[in-house]
Write an enzyme that holds these catalytic residues in place. Structure first.
Site, mmCIF file in Angstrom:
data_model
loop_
_atom_site.group_PDB
_atom_site.id
_atom_site.type_symbol
_atom_site.label_atom_id
_atom_site.label_comp_id
_atom_site.label_asym_id
_atom_site.label_seq_id
_atom_site.Cartn_x
_atom_site.Cartn_y
_atom_site.Cartn_z
ATOM 1 C CE LYS A 346 -23.486 57.546 28.118
ATOM 2 N NZ LYS A 346 -22.371 57.574 27.127
ATOM 3 C CB SER A 419 -23.858 59.348 24.169
ATOM 4 O OG SER A 419 -22.856 58.441 24.659
ATOM 5 C CB SER A 443 -19.761 59.289 24.068
ATOM 6 O OG SER A 443 -20.368 59.144 22.808
#
Length: 706
Positions: A346, A419, A443
């Site tokens: 990420k 996210s 997330s």
């Protein structure tokens, strides 16, 4: 006619020997003094299954070439073409010519040195290797074509075809060269492994890679590609099967590129052959070869696995808008428990030399000087950290329009969730089996549920967050997204540095959170799938009972206040400098955060403690808690944090962030619109391995039932 063969290696030496055997006058030139000396002393020997013979042929070094050359057969490595032409060009007779017997398309460079009317094209595909000074193994017979560059026939081409064994005339030599360039791209890919050409081509795991490499070349072809020895641009898929058989029939098992990398340890022809061509897979193949040339990697199957992941990234990940950046030939340890496994990261985690964008145009930093701790640990474990993934802006719950939303691999009309959007999408699409995400209120687990994969939020503090941009430091977690529970456990071991054995479990008490199942926003399809999962847990012999945690009613408000307050502290300076550059949803979140007082924050922390106490009390009675991950399946867009829809989305996941408890989402079947639903399981603090063992038991039972 007198032929001068410049480059007496595998191809040049074989052609020179054949010309001498057939009665032609040949001078051989090679830069390898030991090879030249052996030929002058003992002759040039061709051996192998095709034919065996020895000829006497004079051999010289490049600086010993005669002052005038008439008919030059050039067979040096492609990247030595320019130096060779500096020697040949001044010596070439006015009516002389140069024939390129090389790999690649070197004719333009030769033309630049001596003019087009003194260059003839050739296509050579037989396999051969220098096996010792003065000795060449010929592996097979194969297509050999000579032709004028302009496609006309000429007396000199007819003479060449008559003199050189196996050579035939073509009026489309460029078409043959483009076809071989495409085949050559496949061979470059096989060369990064330790597999034979035939075995590498035969493995179905790599077929999409080979097809994509060939297409990248053929899309740039300026001539109609010609079929040869099983390769046919009009039937690429069938070509691979034919090429497997062609190469199984050759005594030359590995390409010359592989031998340069693994045996001779010298520079390959990759830049000369592929460097001028465009294409992400061509470039990444070249970068892997450079890494092997530089000693940073060795030829092994793991390199092919990485190239295959790159191919899936382009084919499956790019259309989902899941990727922010790609890491070519990533640095890693040569061995380790994650050796050669592609892992996506990420893009709120630092990777040295790369910009950590946080999917935002605000406060974009220079390239990171070091790795986040989890990145460092994965490199040390041998993982290939091959890309940075898209996310909601600063992991704060909304999209920055510059980066856009990541689409769901199960339905591109829906979001993949956030996210950790891109990480979940890549695993869900099958690009890779493992990815890193962060989780502040769900997330990791929310996108895992939306994408039908496994997502774990570990115990707070188990996995280090140094080098990860903070959103809410008292709630932030780093954790794995994976295809399977066992895969999540393996990744957790690597990033936590602690063993996480997934073991058989029995007699577990499972507490089903009645308050969550009674949530009005819970969709019927999701409810049905979760109830089915609970029944499956009971079917495993677990003691399933309902539990109630009244303090969960405090969780939404407490989570929202803590996140808003802490996010404002993290972003205040950036917001005051360039707040207008944030996406609308992120800017709205920060503006709400600016209004949260210190008293509000302290009150929320007290409520957090109450939620923690309630969950701890329940977990003193049961081994794991069970309920839905999200109340609904993937929506068309990500609901912004702090809105009613956003509160519903994180309503089931957020309490475990407040309490710091390990929680995992595992797929539990399809719900509304045929999209996946998630079952969330949670355990006591520090019981991550136990939690994953229970989750694995459910996962295996679900798959067995399917």
């Amino acid at each position: 006619m007198r032929y001068v063969v410049v480059g007496g290696g595998a191809i040049g030496g074989t052609v020179a020997a054949g010309l001498v055997r057939d009665g032609h006058d040949v001078l051989l030139c090679d830069a390898d003094a030991e090879h030249v000396a052996a030929i002058n002393r003992d002759g040039l020997t061709i051996e192998g299954p095709v034919e065996e013979y020895t000829v006497q042929v004079p051999a010289v070094a490049p600086d010993e070439l005669p002052a005038e050359l008439d008919h030059v057969l050039l067979a040096v490595k492609a990247h030595h073409t320019r130096n060779a032409m500096q020697t040949i060009g001044p010596r070439l007779a006015p009516n002389g010519y140069v024939v390129s017997l090389q790999n690649g398309m070197n004719e333009p460079e030769i033309v630049a040195a001596v003019g087009q009317n003194r260059v003839i094209g050739a296509f050579v595909n037989f396999g051969a290797d220098v096996v010792g000074p003065g000795r060449i193994l010929r592996g097979n017979r194969a297509t050999f074509r000579v032709g004028e560059l302009d496609g006309t026939e000429s007396d000199r081409v007819r003479q060449l075809a008559a003199d050189i064994a196996d050579a035939e005339i073509t009026t489309n030599v460029s078409g043959y060269l483009w076809a071989k360039e495409a085949y050559g791209a496949m061979l470059f890919a096989t060369a990064v492994s330790d597999l034979s050409i035939a075995d590498a081509l035969a493995d179905p795991a790599y077929r999409p890679l080979y097809l994509a490499l060939a297409r990248e070349v053929l899309d740039q072809a300026t001539a109609t590609p010609e079929p040869f020895d099983g390769f046919d641009a009009g039937d690429l898929d069938g070509s691979i099967d034919r090429l497997v058989e062609f190469n199984r029939g050759s005594a030359k098992t590995h390409s010359g590129i592989y031998r340069d990398l693994a045996v001779r340890h010298r520079k390959t022809e990759v830049d000369a052959m592929l460097g001028a061509l465009e294409g992400p897979l061509l470039r990444r193949t070249g970068e892997l070869i450079h890494a092997i040339e530089d000693g940073r990697r060795v030829c092994e199957r793991a390199n092919l696995d990485l190239l295959a992941a790159y191919e899936r990234l382009e084919r499956l990940g790019r259309p989902l808008n899941a990727v922010i950046d790609v890491v070519d030939a990533p640095d890693r340890a040569a061995a380790g428990p994650f050796h050669g496994r592609p892992v996506a990261v990420k893009d709120n985690m630092d990777m040295r030399g790369m910009v950590t964008t946080n999917a935002s145009t605000v406060g974009v930093p220079p390239p990171a000087r070091g790795d986040a701790e989890v990145v460092r640990r994965l490199r040390a474990a041998g993982a290939d950290l091959f890309c940075k993934t898209n996310l909601l802006e600063y992991a704060a719950g909304s999209v920055n329009p510059t980066y856009g939303m990541t689409f769901n691999p199960r339905n591109p009309g829906r979001t993949s969730g956030g996210s950790s959007s891109g990480s979940a999408a890549l695993v869900g699409a099958g690009v890779c089996d493992h990815a890193l995400g962060t989780d502040t209120g769900g997330s990791i687990r929310i996108p895992a549920a939306y994408c039908g994969i496994v997502g774990l939020k570990p115990t707070y503090g188990l996995v280090p967050i140094e080098g990860v941009f903070e959103l809410s430091p008292t709630l932030d977690h780093v954790g794995p997204l994976a295809r399977t529970v066992r895969g999540a456990a393996e990744l957790l071991e690597a990033i936590s540095g602690k063993a996480c054995p997934v073991e058989p479990v029995s007699g577990v008490r499972v507490g089903v959170l009645a308050r969550q199942l009674a949530e009005p926003a819970l969709r019927p399809g999701v409810l049905a799938r979760v109830r089915g999962a609970v029944e499956a847990l009971a079917g495993l012999g677990f003691d399933v009972r309902e539990v109630d945690v009244e303090e969960l009613d405090l969780a939404d408000a407490a989570l929202g206040t803590v996140v808003l307050y802490e996010a404002w502290q993290a972003h205040r300076t950036r917001y005051e400098a360039e707040g207008e550059l944030y996406g609308d949803g992120t800017r709205a979140l920060l503006e709400l955060g600016a209004k949260v007082s210190a008293d509000d924050y302290r009150s929320a922390l007290a409520d957090r403690d109450r939620v923690t106490t309630g969950l701890d009390r329940a977990l003193a009675e049961v081994g794991v808690l069970a309920g839905p991950t999200v109340a609904y399946v993937a929506p068309p867009e990500d609901p912004p944090f702090g809105t009613p829809d956003g509160d519903v989305e994180a309503g089931f996941t957020g309490p475990y962030n407040l309490a710091g408890l390990p929680a995992v989402s595992v797929p539990c079947g399809e719900a509304e619109d045929g999209l996946p639903a998630g079952l969330q399981l949670a355990a006591a603090r520090g019981q991550d391995a136990f939690l994953l063992s229970v989750a694995a038991a459910y996962e295996e039972a679900l798959h067995a039932g399917a």
